[in-house]
Design an enzyme around this catalytic site. Structure first.
Site, PDB file in Angstrom:
ATOM      1  N   SER A 131       0.826  -1.210   0.000  1.00 60.04           N
ATOM      2  CA  SER A 131       0.000   0.000   0.000  1.00 60.04           C
ATOM      3  C   SER A 131       0.853   1.249   0.000  1.00 60.04           C
ATOM      4  O   SER A 131       0.332   2.346  -0.232  1.00 60.04           O
ATOM      5  CB  SER A 131      -0.926  -0.007   1.214  1.00 60.04           C
ATOM      6  OG  SER A 131      -0.181  -0.194   2.380  1.00 60.04           O
ATOM      7  N   HIS A 152      -2.622  -2.628  -6.348  1.00 64.05           N
ATOM      8  CA  HIS A 152      -3.070  -2.220  -5.016  1.00 64.05           C
ATOM      9  C   HIS A 152      -4.589  -2.279  -4.885  1.00 64.05           C
ATOM     10  O   HIS A 152      -5.314  -1.525  -5.532  1.00 64.05           O
ATOM     11  CB  HIS A 152      -2.553  -0.804  -4.707  1.00 64.05           C
ATOM     12  CG  HIS A 152      -2.868  -0.382  -3.329  1.00 64.05           C
ATOM     13  ND1 HIS A 152      -3.218   0.888  -2.976  1.00 64.05           N
ATOM     14  CD2 HIS A 152      -2.909  -1.107  -2.165  1.00 64.05           C
ATOM     15  CE1 HIS A 152      -3.464   0.941  -1.678  1.00 64.05           C
ATOM     16  NE2 HIS A 152      -3.286  -0.256  -1.165  1.00 64.05           N
ATOM     17  N   GLU A 164      -5.511  -0.146  -8.180  1.00 60.81           N
ATOM     18  CA  GLU A 164      -4.488   0.709  -8.794  1.00 60.81           C
ATOM     19  C   GLU A 164      -3.431  -0.208  -9.407  1.00 60.81           C
ATOM     20  O   GLU A 164      -2.934  -1.115  -8.733  1.00 60.81           O
ATOM     21  CB  GLU A 164      -3.812   1.586  -7.737  1.00 60.81           C
ATOM     22  CG  GLU A 164      -4.721   2.631  -7.118  1.00 60.81           C
ATOM     23  CD  GLU A 164      -4.040   3.378  -5.962  1.00 60.81           C
ATOM     24  OE1 GLU A 164      -4.094   4.606  -5.943  1.00 60.81           O
ATOM     25  OE2 GLU A 164      -3.464   2.721  -5.054  1.00 60.81           O
ATOM     26  N   ASN A 202      -3.784   6.253  -1.390  1.00 60.33           N
ATOM     27  CA  ASN A 202      -3.220   6.420  -0.044  1.00 60.33           C
ATOM     28  C   ASN A 202      -2.461   7.731   0.130  1.00 60.33           C
ATOM     29  O   ASN A 202      -2.342   8.240   1.252  1.00 60.33           O
ATOM     30  CB  ASN A 202      -2.324   5.232   0.317  1.00 60.33           C
ATOM     31  CG  ASN A 202      -3.154   4.059   0.807  1.00 60.33           C
ATOM     32  OD1 ASN A 202      -4.348   4.213   1.048  1.00 60.33           O
ATOM     33  ND2 ASN A 202      -2.543   2.900   0.947  1.00 60.33           N
TER      34      ASN A 202
END
Ligand code: CAA
Length: 305
Positions: A131, A152, A164, A202
Site C-alpha cells: 500500500s 493495489h 491501482e 493512499n
C-alpha cells in the site's frame, strides 16, 4: 496476449490476500494460495468461505439465483482454490500476487527468493499489493523488473471496486496491459498510477486520516463527532477514525513510519500521538477487537474511553 492460467496469491491468510484470492477465483482463474503457516492458510480459507456465504446470501435475497444454485456457485469458486505451505510451488503459476506484511526488508528477501524459484518460468508476472512501499526496489531485486507491477487493492477487496495498477520505469507495456486486463476481468475499475509514495489513493487518504487523529490529539472534537461529520457532511461511507480502525491502526502507523523515513521533508506525513500510543499498546482496531472503538468481529461498538 495470453491470459493467466494460474494465479499464486502469497499471504492468502491476510485481510487483503484472502479477498484477492476470492475475487480472482470468482472470475474463473485457478488460484494457488500460499502461506508459511498452516494456521494462516486455514484462516484464509475460512475467511473466503465466510465471505462467499455472504455473497451467496445477498444474491439469493436479490433473486439472482436460488439457494441450490448459490451453493453450487460457491462450491465451484472454492474448487478453483488450492493451497500450499511451500513457496516453491509458485513456480507453477504465471502470475504471482504478493500480499505479505508491509516490511521492505521482508519483501526484498521474498522477491530475491521468488525470482530464483520462478527462474525457469520467464513469462511469470509478479505483482505486489503493497500500500505504500516503493515498487521499483522490489522489481529490481526480483530479477524480472520488466514483468513487475504494483497491484493495489482496497479493503474489503470483495466490495471495493478499484484497483491501482502501478508501473515503474522498468515495467514493459505488455505486462502493464496484461495487468490492466486482469484487473478488469476480476471486476474492478483500474487506474494507472506511478511509483510515488501511496500511489493515488493512499497519498490522499492517509494524510486525511492522520489529520483527523491530529484533531483528536488537539482535543478539538470527539471521535464520534469527527466521524459523523465526514459521513454526513462529506458523504463518506465511514468517518476517518472509524475507517482507520477498520483498515488497521498498525497499517496506518507503518505507512507513516516508512514515509517519514524516506521523505522527512514532506509536511503531510505526520505521526499523531494517539495513533502512536494505540499501536504501542497493541490496539490495532478491528483486527484486535480494540482501537479508537471497541469491535466485535466486523461490528464497531462504543468508543474506547
Ligand atoms: N465479503 C462479502 N460480503 C461482504 C463483506 C465481505 N468481506 N463485507 C460486507 N459484505 C456484505 C454485507 O454482508 C452486506 O450484505 P447485505 O447488503 O446483503 O446485508 C453488504 O456487503 C454491505 O455491507 P454492510 O451493510 O456491512 O456495509 P456498508 O453498506 O456500510 O458498506 C463498506 C461497507 C463497503 C465497507 C463501506 O462502509 C465502505 O465503503 N467503507 C469505506 C471502506 C474504505 O474506504 N476502504 C478503503 C480503505 S483504504 C485501503 O484499503 C487501502 C490501504 O492500503 C490502506
Amino acid at each position: 496476449m495470453a491470459d493467466f492460467k494460474k494465479v499464486g496469491i502469497v499471504g492468502i491468510g491476510g485481510l487483503m490476500g484472502h479477498g484477492v484470492a476470492q475475487v480472482t477465483a470468482a472470475a474463473g482463474y485457478q488460484v494457488l494460495g500460499i502461506e508459511s503457516q498452516q494456521s494462516a492458510l486455514d484462516a484464509g480459507v475460512k475467511r473466503i468461505d465466510d465471505s462467499l456465504s455472504k455473497v451467496v446470501a445477498r444474491n439469493v435475497k436479490k433473486g439472482v439465483y436460488d439457494e441450490a444454485a448459490g451453493a453450487a456457485e460457491k462450491a465451484e469458486i472454492m474448487g478453483r482454490i488450492s493451497t500450499s505451505l511451500d513457496i516453491n510451488d509458485a513456480s507453477s503459476c504465471d502470475l504471482v500476487i504478493e500480499a505479505i506484511p508491509e516490511n521492505m526488508d521482508l519483501k526484498l528477501e521474498f522477491y530475491k527468493n521468488l525470482g530464483n524459484i520462478v527462474e525457469s518460468n520467464p513469462d511469470c508476472v509478479f505483482a505486489s499489493n503493497t500500500s505504500s512501499l516503493q515498487i521499483t526496489q522490489m522489481a529490481e531485486i526480483s530479477g524480472r523488473p520488466d514483468k513487475f507491477v504494483g497491484l493495489h487493492f482496497f479493503n474489503p477487496v470483495q466490495l471495493m471496486k478499484l484497483v491501482e495498477v502501478i508501473r515503474t520505469d522498468h515495467t514493459n507495456d505488455e505486462t502493464f496491459d496484461k495487468m490492466i486486463t486482469f484487473g478488469k476481468k476480476i471486476g474492478k475499475t483500474t487506474v494507472s498510477a506511478k511509483d510515488t509514495p501511496g500511489f493515488i489513493v493512499n497519498r490522499l487518504l492517509v494524510p486525511y486520516l492522520t489529520q483527523a487523529m491530529a484533531m483528536v490529539d488537539r482535543d478539538e472534537a470527539s471521535i464520534e463527532d469527527i466521524d459523523v461529520s465526514m459521513q454526513l457532511g462529506a458523504g463518506h461511507p465511514m468517518g476517518p477514525i472509524h475507517l482507520s480502525d477498520y483498515i488497521g491502526l498498525d497499517t496506518c502507523h507503518s505507512i507513516i513510519v516508512g514515509w517519514q523515513k524516506d521523505f522527512p521533508k514532506e509536511a503531510a506525513f505526520i505521526m499523531p500521538e494517539c495513533l502512536d500510543a494505540k499501536v504501542k499498546a497493541g490496539d490495532f482496531g478491528r483486527k484486535t477487537g480494540k482501537g479508537f472503538y471497541h469491535w466485535d468481529g466486523e461490528k464497531k461498538g462504543e468508543r474506547v474511553e
